[in-house]
Scaffold this active site. Structure first.
Site, PDB file in Angstrom:
ATOM      1  N   ASN A 278      -5.361 -71.738  37.779  1.00  0.00           N
ATOM      2  CA  ASN A 278      -6.808 -71.870  37.622  1.00  0.00           C
ATOM      3  C   ASN A 278      -7.258 -73.302  37.851  1.00  0.00           C
ATOM      4  O   ASN A 278      -6.469 -74.236  37.787  1.00  0.00           O
ATOM      5  CB  ASN A 278      -7.225 -71.403  36.227  1.00  0.00           C
ATOM      6  CG  ASN A 278      -7.020 -69.921  36.039  1.00  0.00           C
ATOM      7  OD1 ASN A 278      -7.245 -69.134  36.955  1.00  0.00           O
ATOM      8  ND2 ASN A 278      -6.573 -69.521  34.867  1.00  0.00           N
ATOM      9  N   CYS A 279      -8.546 -73.440  38.091  1.00  0.00           N
ATOM     10  CA  CYS A 279      -9.204 -74.722  38.297  1.00  0.00           C
ATOM     11  C   CYS A 279      -8.806 -75.696  37.181  1.00  0.00           C
ATOM     12  O   CYS A 279      -8.786 -75.292  36.022  1.00  0.00           O
ATOM     13  CB  CYS A 279     -10.710 -74.495  38.302  1.00  0.00           C
ATOM     14  SG  CYS A 279     -11.687 -75.973  38.500  1.00  0.00           S
ATOM     15  N   PRO A 280      -8.451 -76.902  37.517  1.00  0.00           N
ATOM     16  CA  PRO A 280      -8.513 -77.586  38.803  1.00  0.00           C
ATOM     17  C   PRO A 280      -7.166 -77.636  39.535  1.00  0.00           C
ATOM     18  O   PRO A 280      -7.036 -78.342  40.530  1.00  0.00           O
ATOM     19  CB  PRO A 280      -8.947 -78.994  38.415  1.00  0.00           C
ATOM     20  CG  PRO A 280      -8.200 -79.240  37.129  1.00  0.00           C
ATOM     21  CD  PRO A 280      -8.225 -77.869  36.416  1.00  0.00           C
TER      22      PRO A 280
ATOM     23  N   ASP B 177      -7.925 -67.875  42.192  1.00  0.00           N
ATOM     24  CA  ASP B 177      -9.040 -68.294  41.335  1.00  0.00           C
ATOM     25  C   ASP B 177     -10.329 -68.317  42.164  1.00  0.00           C
ATOM     26  O   ASP B 177     -10.420 -69.048  43.153  1.00  0.00           O
ATOM     27  CB  ASP B 177      -8.749 -69.683  40.768  1.00  0.00           C
ATOM     28  CG  ASP B 177      -9.820 -70.178  39.814  1.00  0.00           C
ATOM     29  OD1 ASP B 177     -10.730 -69.389  39.473  1.00  0.00           O
ATOM     30  OD2 ASP B 177      -9.742 -71.345  39.411  1.00  0.00           O
TER      31      ASP B 177
END
Length: 83
Positions: A12-14, A39
């Protein structure tokens, strides 16, 4: 043309952008990086990343929930000459 593949599915981000940035730094100008991510935020993240860093986003697509981004390593700017 040869591409380096970076599989960041499930991250997932980042993390996808951070890992792509690290991979691009190890590449030479003109080389291509294909990033596979799951994502949804990666779509906006990679557009912004490429806009801000100057690495051209050549293509992106989505198939069955997997996003694919093709990024070309930008040419490094020449060092400014001392006066």
């Amino acid at each position: 043309m040869n591409e380096t593949l970076l599989d960041v599915k499930g991250m997932n981000c980042p993390l996808p952008v951070l890992k792509a940035n690290r991979a691009l730094r190890a590449m030479t100008a003109g080389q291509r990086l294909r990033v596979l991510a799951t994502d949804r935020a990666a779509v906006g993240d990679f557009h912004a990343f490429c806009r801000e860093t100057g690495h051209p986003l050549l293509a992106w697509s989505e198939e069955a929930g997997v996003f694919s981004f093709v990024i070309r390593r930008r040419a490094d700017e020449p060092e400014p000459k001392a006066s």
